[in-house]
Scaffold this motif. Structure first.
Motif, PDB file in Angstrom:
ATOM      1  N   TYR A 143       1.287  14.074  -7.536  1.00  0.00           N
ATOM      2  CA  TYR A 143       1.931  12.790  -7.762  1.00  0.00           C
ATOM      3  C   TYR A 143       1.397  11.665  -6.876  1.00  0.00           C
ATOM      4  CZ  TYR A 143       5.552  15.799  -9.878  1.00  0.00           C
ATOM      5  OH  TYR A 143       6.227  16.706 -10.631  1.00  0.00           O
ATOM      6  N   LEU A 144       0.889  11.986  -5.714  1.00  0.00           N
ATOM      7  CA  LEU A 144       0.529  10.966  -4.732  1.00  0.00           C
ATOM      8  C   LEU A 144      -0.946  10.588  -4.844  1.00  0.00           C
ATOM      9  CD1 LEU A 144       1.188   9.204  -2.272  1.00  0.00           C
ATOM     10  CD2 LEU A 144       0.791  11.205  -0.818  1.00  0.00           C
ATOM     11  N   ASP A 183       4.541   5.713   6.995  1.00  0.00           N
ATOM     12  CA  ASP A 183       3.776   4.934   6.028  1.00  0.00           C
ATOM     13  C   ASP A 183       4.725   4.375   4.980  1.00  0.00           C
ATOM     14  OD1 ASP A 183       1.404   3.871   5.105  1.00  0.00           O
ATOM     15  OD2 ASP A 183       0.374   5.811   5.055  1.00  0.00           O
ATOM     16  N   SER A 184       4.223   3.508   4.117  1.00  0.00           N
ATOM     17  CA  SER A 184       5.032   2.935   3.043  1.00  0.00           C
ATOM     18  C   SER A 184       4.414   3.288   1.696  1.00  0.00           C
ATOM     19  CB  SER A 184       5.158   1.415   3.199  1.00  0.00           C
ATOM     20  OG  SER A 184       3.884   0.813   3.267  1.00  0.00           O
ATOM     21  N   PHE A 185       5.263   3.294   0.667  1.00  0.00           N
ATOM     22  CA  PHE A 185       4.855   3.802  -0.640  1.00  0.00           C
ATOM     23  C   PHE A 185       5.400   2.916  -1.762  1.00  0.00           C
ATOM     24  CE2 PHE A 185       5.043   7.227   2.341  1.00  0.00           C
ATOM     25  CZ  PHE A 185       3.983   8.063   2.032  1.00  0.00           C
ATOM     26  N   ASP A 235       8.499   0.520  -0.557  1.00  0.00           N
ATOM     27  CA  ASP A 235       8.202  -0.914  -0.663  1.00  0.00           C
ATOM     28  C   ASP A 235       8.407  -1.432  -2.086  1.00  0.00           C
ATOM     29  OD1 ASP A 235       7.693  -1.284   1.976  1.00  0.00           O
ATOM     30  OD2 ASP A 235       5.589  -1.820   1.762  1.00  0.00           O
ATOM     31  N   LEU A 236       8.399  -0.519  -3.050  1.00  0.00           N
ATOM     32  CA  LEU A 236       8.657  -0.887  -4.440  1.00  0.00           C
ATOM     33  C   LEU A 236       9.004   0.381  -5.202  1.00  0.00           C
ATOM     34  CD1 LEU A 236       8.456  -3.150  -6.734  1.00  0.00           C
ATOM     35  CD2 LEU A 236       6.206  -2.171  -7.205  1.00  0.00           C
ATOM     36  N   ALA A 237      10.026   0.285  -6.046  1.00  0.00           N
ATOM     37  CA  ALA A 237      10.356   1.368  -6.968  1.00  0.00           C
ATOM     38  C   ALA A 237      10.436   0.773  -8.367  1.00  0.00           C
ATOM     39  CB  ALA A 237      11.675   2.037  -6.585  1.00  0.00           C
ATOM     40  N   TYR A 238       9.516   1.204  -9.223  1.00  0.00           N
ATOM     41  CA  TYR A 238       9.440   0.713 -10.603  1.00  0.00           C
ATOM     42  C   TYR A 238       9.728   1.911 -11.504  1.00  0.00           C
ATOM     43  CZ  TYR A 238       7.401  -1.193 -14.906  1.00  0.00           C
ATOM     44  OH  TYR A 238       7.184  -1.620 -16.208  1.00  0.00           O
ATOM     45  N   MET A 239      10.794   1.818 -12.283  1.00  0.00           N
ATOM     46  CA  MET A 239      11.271   2.957 -13.055  1.00  0.00           C
ATOM     47  C   MET A 239      11.452   2.566 -14.521  1.00  0.00           C
ATOM     48  SD  MET A 239      14.444   5.434 -11.979  1.00  0.00           S
ATOM     49  CE  MET A 239      15.810   4.392 -12.493  1.00  0.00           C
ATOM     50  N   TYR A 245      -2.217   0.508  -1.945  1.00  0.00           N
ATOM     51  CA  TYR A 245      -0.962   1.183  -1.645  1.00  0.00           C
ATOM     52  C   TYR A 245      -1.021   2.690  -1.914  1.00  0.00           C
ATOM     53  CZ  TYR A 245       2.860  -1.863  -0.218  1.00  0.00           C
ATOM     54  OH  TYR A 245       3.716  -2.643   0.514  1.00  0.00           O
ATOM     55  N   ASN A 246      -0.254   3.422  -1.128  1.00  0.00           N
ATOM     56  CA  ASN A 246       0.052   4.808  -1.478  1.00  0.00           C
ATOM     57  C   ASN A 246       1.037   4.772  -2.644  1.00  0.00           C
ATOM     58  OD1 ASN A 246      -1.297   6.381   0.691  1.00  0.00           O
ATOM     59  ND2 ASN A 246       0.054   5.185   2.004  1.00  0.00           N
ATOM     60  N   VAL A 247       0.659   5.388  -3.747  1.00  0.00           N
ATOM     61  CA  VAL A 247       1.489   5.342  -4.951  1.00  0.00           C
ATOM     62  C   VAL A 247       1.935   6.748  -5.337  1.00  0.00           C
ATOM     63  CG1 VAL A 247       1.537   4.833  -7.419  1.00  0.00           C
ATOM     64  CG2 VAL A 247       0.432   3.239  -5.836  1.00  0.00           C
TER      65      VAL A 247
END
Length: 269
Positions: free
Chosen positions: A3-4, A148-150, A189-193, A92-94
């Motif tokens: 996933y990462l 870290d941020s994701f 830092d962001l959650a897009y669902m 970004y780490n996604v």
């Protein structure tokens, strides 16, 4: 990697770009980027099937994912000219999860959730070797210890709800898992669902109330990026010429009338 920072969204978006018919919705990137690392960082898009939810999720993943080198995918697209285009490009780490994948191998929600958590843990250990020497009972703590941020891109969040083995208790547990993973976490830092079912209907109380939901009826922010406008359909008809706009409009009206009548509604007096 599961996933990462995977190549999956970039490869799927590449297929969309290679297709004979592709409509540029890339300005969505600029709109979503405005919400990164703000109090409005939770976005939920709910639409019926075939409205481009997954293509857009892949586009966002291709754009944000760290060290992916995807700039060429956005050449000639409208977002390339945006002032902030380079700011978040491959920066970004996604965490990209399509929750509809792997359902056929699961016979219970416990199995399904365990597989997801194990894969997340494996990805984090692979990317942050220092964490392997520690014992964790909670996946949130693993994320926290990365320092870290994701960005989280979660496609089809509700796909598990359609499985026969899901109970009301399981559904509540799924909402609790998403809440625990995302809500008020400093690593997000962001959650897009995205999904089909409205979050508000299934999230009673505070489970997912951090999300601003944009559905088929109330969305005046992102509506231009899902489905096709009349002008976009006209342009497709002009370009491909296999069917005229007038013929397509007629068939569409017949389809809508059929659906309306099958649902028990009647037009006219």
């Amino acid at each position: 990697m599961y996933y990462l920072n995977t190549k999956t969204p970039m490869k799927l978006f590449q297929k969309a770009r290679n297709s004979k018919i592709y409509v540029d919705k890339s300005q969505l990137i600029e709109k979503v980027s405005e919400r990164i690392d703000t109090m409005d960082q939770y976005i939920c898009i709910t639409r019926p099937q075939r409205f481009g939810k997954t293509v857009n999720a892949c586009m966002l993943g291709a754009y944000y994912t760290k060290d992916m080198g995807s700039a060429a995918l956005f050449e000639t697209l409208s977002v390339e000219g945006a002032a902030g285009f380079r700011k978040y490009l491959n920066a970004y780490n996604v965490v990209y999860i399509d929750f509809s994948i792997g359902l056929e191998a699961c016979s219970s929600y416990e199995t399904y959730l365990t597989k997801i958590v194990e894969k997340l843990r494996s990805d984090l250990y692979d990317n942050y070797p220092k964490l392997e020497r520690r014992e964790y009972d909670d996946i949130r703590q693993v994320f926290l210890d990365t320092d870290d941020s994701f960005i989280f891109i979660l496609d089809e969040w509700d796909s598990i709800f359609h499985q026969e083995f899901m109970t009301d208790k399981d559904k509540k547990e799924h909402l609790g898992f998403l809440k625990g993973l995302l809500k008020d976490q400093p690593y997000v830092d962001l959650a897009y669902m995205t999904g089909i079912l409205p979050v508000a209907k299934y999230s009673s109380g505070s489970e997912l109330n951090m999300f601003q939901e944009y559905n088929f009826m109330n969305d005046q922010v992102y509506e231009a990026y899902f489905g096709l406008s009349e002008e976009e359909v006209r342009e497709l008809c002009r370009t491909h010429k296999s069917v005229s706009f007038e013929d397509l409009k007629w068939w569409y009206m017949v389809f809508c009338l059929t659906i309306t009548e099958n649902c028990g509604f009647r037009t006219g007096s």
